[in-house]
Design an enzyme around this catalytic site. Structure first.
Site, short mmCIF file in Angstrom:
data_model
loop_
_atom_site.label_atom_id
_atom_site.label_comp_id
_atom_site.label_asym_id
_atom_site.label_seq_id
_atom_site.Cartn_x
_atom_site.Cartn_y
_atom_site.Cartn_z
N LEU A 89 7.66 18.51 -7.32
CA LEU A 89 7.46 17.17 -7.87
C LEU A 89 6.16 16.50 -7.42
O LEU A 89 5.94 15.33 -7.72
CB LEU A 89 8.66 16.26 -7.58
CG LEU A 89 10.02 16.83 -7.99
CD1 LEU A 89 11.14 15.88 -7.59
CD2 LEU A 89 10.07 17.14 -9.47
N CYS A 90 5.30 17.20 -6.67
CA CYS A 90 4.00 16.65 -6.31
C CYS A 90 3.07 16.72 -7.50
O CYS A 90 3.03 17.72 -8.21
CB CYS A 90 3.37 17.45 -5.16
SG CYS A 90 3.61 16.73 -3.56
N HIS A 91 2.29 15.67 -7.70
CA HIS A 91 1.28 15.66 -8.75
C HIS A 91 0.08 16.48 -8.32
O HIS A 91 -0.28 16.50 -7.14
CB HIS A 91 0.81 14.22 -9.02
CG HIS A 91 1.84 13.40 -9.69
ND1 HIS A 91 1.99 13.37 -11.04
CD2 HIS A 91 2.79 12.58 -9.18
CE1 HIS A 91 2.98 12.55 -11.36
NE2 HIS A 91 3.49 12.06 -10.25
N MET A 127 0.70 14.24 1.19
CA MET A 127 1.24 15.60 1.21
C MET A 127 0.13 16.63 1.35
O MET A 127 0.30 17.64 2.03
CB MET A 127 2.09 15.86 -0.03
CG MET A 127 3.36 15.02 -0.08
SD MET A 127 4.34 15.03 1.44
CE MET A 127 4.69 16.74 1.62
N GLU A 128 -1.02 16.38 0.74
CA GLU A 128 -2.13 17.31 0.86
C GLU A 128 -2.60 17.42 2.31
O GLU A 128 -2.86 18.52 2.80
CB GLU A 128 -3.28 16.89 -0.06
CG GLU A 128 -3.04 17.17 -1.52
CD GLU A 128 -2.01 16.25 -2.21
OE1 GLU A 128 -1.63 16.55 -3.35
OE2 GLU A 128 -1.59 15.24 -1.61
N ASP A 142 0.00 33.08 12.95
CA ASP A 142 -0.17 34.42 12.40
C ASP A 142 -1.29 35.19 13.11
O ASP A 142 -1.15 36.37 13.41
CB ASP A 142 -0.46 34.35 10.91
CG ASP A 142 -0.59 35.74 10.30
OD1 ASP A 142 0.34 36.56 10.47
OD2 ASP A 142 -1.63 36.02 9.67
#
Length: 174
Positions: A89-91, A127-128, A142
């Site tokens: 649902l992120c644009h 969010m980014e 990693d």
């Protein structure tokens, strides 16, 4: 005219729980076409804690898989650009800048990651920035897991955001 899933029927009240829920309770992408385009900026941070001998190898640029910090920086930037593919649902946002900073804290046996994301858009870039931090931290893990599987990724958080209707947010000091 038939009703779309985003439009409430006459008997449904608008959802007060979340803008990501339709009045019927279905998940939906929030419509942003009515919002003004503004400069948006967000800063997030996180950390990877490790054994003292592991951080010493990072500080000496002596990790078995190569340049840990360069790989983490690139991973964070790339991940920020792919956020809508990872977070439902992120644009999709036309990012204008992403920066990932890595601070090697040898006495604290940690690498602190800070990411800033910017855009001229109708919705925020929190969010980014957080995805950039997450991907950078996972890349550090990693790159070093062959010598230290006990590393801990922690404290991923939004530090600051600006732009948009809700204005400026800055995390208060702990």
């Amino acid at each position: 005219m038939p009703r779309t899933p985003d439009q409430p029927s006459e008997s449904q009240a608008p959802s007060t729980l979340s803008t990501h829920l339709s009045p019927g309770g279905e998940a939906r992408m929030v419509p942003v076409e009515g919002k003004p385009v503004t400069h948006r900026r967000a800063v997030a941070s996180g950390a990877v804690r490790m054994r003292p001998e592991t951080i010493a190898r990072v500080a000496r640029a002596d990790a078995p898989k190569g340049d840990v910090l360069a790989a983490a920086r690139i991973a964070g930037i790339m991940a920020a650009k792919r956020t809508p593919e990872l977070i439902p649902l992120c644009h999709g946002i036309a990012l204008t800048h992403v920066a990932v900073e890595l601070d090697v804290d040898e006495p604290g046996a940690a690498i602190r990651v800070t990411a800033a994301a910017e855009a001229l858009d109708r919705t925020g870039v929190e969010m980014e920035a957080m995805v950039a931090v997450s991907a950078a931290c996972l890349t550090i893990y990693d790159m070093l897991k062959g010598i230290d599987r006990e590393m801990v990724i922690s404290d991923i958080q939004l530090l600051e955001k600006s732009g948009g209707r809700s204005g400026h947010f800055q995390r208060s000091a702990p």
